[in-house]
Scaffold this motif. Sequence first.
Motif, PDB file in Angstrom:
ATOM      1  N   THR A  18       0.844  -1.187   0.000  1.00  0.00           N
ATOM      2  CA  THR A  18       0.000   0.000   0.000  1.00  0.00           C
ATOM      3  C   THR A  18       0.881   1.240   0.000  1.00  0.00           C
ATOM      4  OG1 THR A  18      -0.178  -0.115   2.412  1.00  0.00           O
ATOM      5  CG2 THR A  18      -1.967  -1.117   1.128  1.00  0.00           C
ATOM      6  N   ASP A  19       0.299   2.389  -0.176  1.00  0.00           N
ATOM      7  CA  ASP A  19       1.032   3.642  -0.269  1.00  0.00           C
ATOM      8  C   ASP A  19       1.235   4.232   1.124  1.00  0.00           C
ATOM      9  OD1 ASP A  19       1.990   6.211  -0.731  1.00  0.00           O
ATOM     10  OD2 ASP A  19       0.507   6.683  -2.266  1.00  0.00           O
ATOM     11  N   PRO A  20       2.479   4.338   1.581  1.00  0.00           N
ATOM     12  CA  PRO A  20       2.728   4.873   2.920  1.00  0.00           C
ATOM     13  C   PRO A  20       2.483   6.375   3.037  1.00  0.00           C
ATOM     14  CG  PRO A  20       4.802   4.506   1.805  1.00  0.00           C
ATOM     15  CD  PRO A  20       3.717   3.958   0.904  1.00  0.00           C
ATOM     16  N   LEU A  21       2.172   7.025   1.923  1.00  0.00           N
ATOM     17  CA  LEU A  21       1.863   8.455   1.930  1.00  0.00           C
ATOM     18  C   LEU A  21       0.368   8.723   1.846  1.00  0.00           C
ATOM     19  CD1 LEU A  21       4.630   9.638  -0.549  1.00  0.00           C
ATOM     20  CD2 LEU A  21       4.676   9.731   1.947  1.00  0.00           C
ATOM     21  N   ASP A  22      -0.424   7.662   1.678  1.00  0.00           N
ATOM     22  CA  ASP A  22      -1.868   7.809   1.512  1.00  0.00           C
ATOM     23  C   ASP A  22      -2.571   6.812   2.426  1.00  0.00           C
ATOM     24  OD1 ASP A  22      -4.508   7.961   0.703  1.00  0.00           O
ATOM     25  OD2 ASP A  22      -4.080   7.683  -1.423  1.00  0.00           O
ATOM     26  N   GLY A  23      -3.283   7.302   3.421  1.00  0.00           N
ATOM     27  CA  GLY A  23      -3.964   6.439   4.379  1.00  0.00           C
ATOM     28  C   GLY A  23      -5.129   5.660   3.785  1.00  0.00           C
ATOM     29  N   ASP A  24      -5.490   5.940   2.542  1.00  0.00           N
ATOM     30  CA  ASP A  24      -6.583   5.235   1.870  1.00  0.00           C
ATOM     31  C   ASP A  24      -6.149   4.931   0.436  1.00  0.00           C
ATOM     32  OD1 ASP A  24      -9.022   4.137   1.197  1.00  0.00           O
ATOM     33  OD2 ASP A  24     -10.023   6.066   0.946  1.00  0.00           O
ATOM     34  N   THR A  25      -5.261   3.973   0.276  1.00  0.00           N
ATOM     35  CA  THR A  25      -4.655   3.671  -1.018  1.00  0.00           C
ATOM     36  C   THR A  25      -5.684   3.363  -2.095  1.00  0.00           C
ATOM     37  OG1 THR A  25      -2.630   2.899   0.043  1.00  0.00           O
ATOM     38  CG2 THR A  25      -3.006   2.178  -2.209  1.00  0.00           C
ATOM     39  N   ASP A  26      -6.749   2.654  -1.763  1.00  0.00           N
ATOM     40  CA  ASP A  26      -7.736   2.299  -2.784  1.00  0.00           C
ATOM     41  C   ASP A  26      -8.724   3.425  -3.072  1.00  0.00           C
ATOM     42  OD1 ASP A  26      -9.533   2.248  -0.658  1.00  0.00           O
ATOM     43  OD2 ASP A  26      -9.837   0.085  -0.740  1.00  0.00           O
ATOM     44  N   GLY A  27      -8.707   4.472  -2.255  1.00  0.00           N
ATOM     45  CA  GLY A  27      -9.565   5.620  -2.480  1.00  0.00           C
ATOM     46  C   GLY A  27     -11.028   5.410  -2.125  1.00  0.00           C
ATOM     47  N   LEU A  28     -11.362   4.275  -1.515  1.00  0.00           N
ATOM     48  CA  LEU A  28     -12.758   3.994  -1.196  1.00  0.00           C
ATOM     49  C   LEU A  28     -13.211   4.594   0.129  1.00  0.00           C
ATOM     50  CD1 LEU A  28     -13.020   0.266  -2.301  1.00  0.00           C
ATOM     51  CD2 LEU A  28     -13.905   2.269  -3.489  1.00  0.00           C
ATOM     52  N   GLY A  29     -12.294   4.873   1.008  1.00  0.00           N
ATOM     53  CA  GLY A  29     -12.662   5.388   2.319  1.00  0.00           C
ATOM     54  C   GLY A  29     -13.398   4.336   3.124  1.00  0.00           C
ATOM     55  N   SER A  30     -13.922   4.699   4.278  1.00  0.00           N
ATOM     56  CA  SER A  30     -14.604   3.720   5.127  1.00  0.00           C
ATOM     57  C   SER A  30     -15.912   3.255   4.511  1.00  0.00           C
ATOM     58  CB  SER A  30     -14.839   4.289   6.524  1.00  0.00           C
ATOM     59  OG  SER A  30     -15.673   5.422   6.461  1.00  0.00           O
ATOM     60  N   ARG A  31     -16.593   4.084   3.722  1.00  0.00           N
ATOM     61  CA  ARG A  31     -17.840   3.663   3.059  1.00  0.00           C
ATOM     62  C   ARG A  31     -17.572   2.520   2.096  1.00  0.00           C
ATOM     63  NH1 ARG A  31     -21.850   7.805   0.327  1.00  0.00           N
ATOM     64  NH2 ARG A  31     -22.191   5.927  -0.859  1.00  0.00           N
ATOM     65  N   GLY A  32     -16.498   2.635   1.315  1.00  0.00           N
ATOM     66  CA  GLY A  32     -16.152   1.571   0.383  1.00  0.00           C
ATOM     67  C   GLY A  32     -15.784   0.301   1.102  1.00  0.00           C
ATOM     68  N   HIS A  33     -15.090   0.430   2.218  1.00  0.00           N
ATOM     69  CA  HIS A  33     -14.713  -0.747   2.999  1.00  0.00           C
ATOM     70  C   HIS A  33     -15.954  -1.428   3.576  1.00  0.00           C
ATOM     71  CE1 HIS A  33     -12.183  -3.342   5.375  1.00  0.00           C
ATOM     72  NE2 HIS A  33     -12.893  -3.040   6.436  1.00  0.00           N
ATOM     73  N   ARG A  34     -16.898  -0.626   4.060  1.00  0.00           N
ATOM     74  CA  ARG A  34     -18.123  -1.171   4.623  1.00  0.00           C
ATOM     75  C   ARG A  34     -18.904  -1.926   3.536  1.00  0.00           C
ATOM     76  NH1 ARG A  34     -19.174   2.768   7.978  1.00  0.00           N
ATOM     77  NH2 ARG A  34     -19.943   4.178   6.394  1.00  0.00           N
ATOM     78  N   ALA A  35     -18.966  -1.365   2.322  1.00  0.00           N
ATOM     79  CA  ALA A  35     -19.674  -2.032   1.219  1.00  0.00           C
ATOM     80  C   ALA A  35     -18.967  -3.326   0.830  1.00  0.00           C
ATOM     81  CB  ALA A  35     -19.760  -1.095   0.016  1.00  0.00           C
ATOM     82  N   TRP A  36     -17.649  -3.308   0.811  1.00  0.00           N
ATOM     83  CA  TRP A  36     -16.882  -4.510   0.473  1.00  0.00           C
ATOM     84  C   TRP A  36     -17.174  -5.617   1.480  1.00  0.00           C
ATOM     85  CZ3 TRP A  36     -13.014  -7.373   2.853  1.00  0.00           C
ATOM     86  CH2 TRP A  36     -12.305  -8.233   2.038  1.00  0.00           C
ATOM     87  N   CYS A  37     -17.197  -5.273   2.743  1.00  0.00           N
ATOM     88  CA  CYS A  37     -17.450  -6.263   3.788  1.00  0.00           C
ATOM     89  C   CYS A  37     -18.874  -6.802   3.723  1.00  0.00           C
ATOM     90  CB  CYS A  37     -17.212  -5.656   5.175  1.00  0.00           C
ATOM     91  SG  CYS A  37     -15.493  -5.306   5.498  1.00  0.00           S
ATOM     92  N   ALA A  38     -19.821  -5.966   3.326  1.00  0.00           N
ATOM     93  CA  ALA A  38     -21.221  -6.377   3.314  1.00  0.00           C
ATOM     94  C   ALA A  38     -21.525  -7.384   2.208  1.00  0.00           C
ATOM     95  CB  ALA A  38     -22.118  -5.155   3.144  1.00  0.00           C
ATOM     96  N   ARG A  39     -20.704  -7.451   1.163  1.00  0.00           N
ATOM     97  CA  ARG A  39     -20.987  -8.344   0.041  1.00  0.00           C
ATOM     98  C   ARG A  39     -20.927  -9.807   0.430  1.00  0.00           C
ATOM     99  NH1 ARG A  39     -17.904  -4.501  -3.039  1.00  0.00           N
ATOM    100  NH2 ARG A  39     -16.137  -5.887  -3.032  1.00  0.00           N
ATOM    101  N   SER A  40     -20.110 -10.167   1.387  1.00  0.00           N
ATOM    102  CA  SER A  40     -20.049 -11.548   1.883  1.00  0.00           C
ATOM    103  C   SER A  40     -19.239 -11.555   3.158  1.00  0.00           C
ATOM    104  CB  SER A  40     -19.435 -12.487   0.841  1.00  0.00           C
ATOM    105  OG  SER A  40     -18.034 -12.548   0.958  1.00  0.00           O
ATOM    106  N   ASP A  41     -19.123 -12.710   3.765  1.00  0.00           N
ATOM    107  CA  ASP A  41     -18.357 -12.743   5.013  1.00  0.00           C
ATOM    108  C   ASP A  41     -16.861 -12.775   4.743  1.00  0.00           C
ATOM    109  OD1 ASP A  41     -18.667 -16.271   6.003  1.00  0.00           O
ATOM    110  OD2 ASP A  41     -17.717 -15.357   4.272  1.00  0.00           O
ATOM    111  N   ARG A  42     -16.445 -12.920   3.491  1.00  0.00           N
ATOM    112  CA  ARG A  42     -15.048 -12.911   3.075  1.00  0.00           C
ATOM    113  C   ARG A  42     -14.227 -14.005   3.754  1.00  0.00           C
ATOM    114  NH1 ARG A  42     -15.765 -10.511  -1.519  1.00  0.00           N
ATOM    115  NH2 ARG A  42     -16.564  -8.429  -1.288  1.00  0.00           N
ATOM    116  N   SER A  43     -14.891 -15.026   4.280  1.00  0.00           N
ATOM    117  CA  SER A  43     -14.145 -16.103   4.933  1.00  0.00           C
ATOM    118  C   SER A  43     -13.291 -16.865   3.936  1.00  0.00           C
ATOM    119  CB  SER A  43     -15.094 -17.057   5.661  1.00  0.00           C
ATOM    120  OG  SER A  43     -15.974 -17.667   4.738  1.00  0.00           O
ATOM    121  N   ASP A  44     -13.653 -16.790   2.623  1.00  0.00           N
ATOM    122  CA  ASP A  44     -12.853 -17.482   1.620  1.00  0.00           C
ATOM    123  C   ASP A  44     -11.412 -16.980   1.585  1.00  0.00           C
ATOM    124  OD1 ASP A  44     -13.456 -15.520  -1.272  1.00  0.00           O
ATOM    125  OD2 ASP A  44     -14.275 -15.146   0.720  1.00  0.00           O
TER     126      ASP A  44
END
Length: 131
Positions: free
Chosen positions: A83-109
């Motif tokens: 990840t980029d050590p100069l950018d605290g949100d390398t993917d640019g999604l922020g916490s909203r994007g992370h929350r949406a990613w997590c909601a899609r499945s339990d990601r246990s795979d």
Amino acid sequence: DGLNDGEEIKTYETDPLKEDTDGDGLNDGDEIKTYETDPLNDDYDGDGLKDGDEVLEYRTDPLKEDTDEDGLKDGEEVLQHKTDPLDGDTDGLGSRGHRAWCARSDRSDLFGGSLDFRRRAAARRPDVLGP
């Protein structure tokens, strides 16, 4: 290296026969006068990156173990997570994007099916994931 022999021996205890006593890629004089790092310690902030690499390659702060203050040491970001050590949100999604990613499945795979990612992540960071 920008230091006279007397300074190197009596004041800084650096090697007057080497420009870069600790071998981190920054000369002793620059470490003392410009970057305020320790010419006897190749990783002043203890983040896993040599001071010279922080200054010359990654442009991170050799005095801070976590330049972007995202909770990951600069060395972890560069060497382990990519990840980029100069950018605290390398993917640019922020916490909203992370929350949406997590909601899609339990990601246990991702972890061999052995844990519920959303449940564990929510327990660690309820401020980010919410209910």
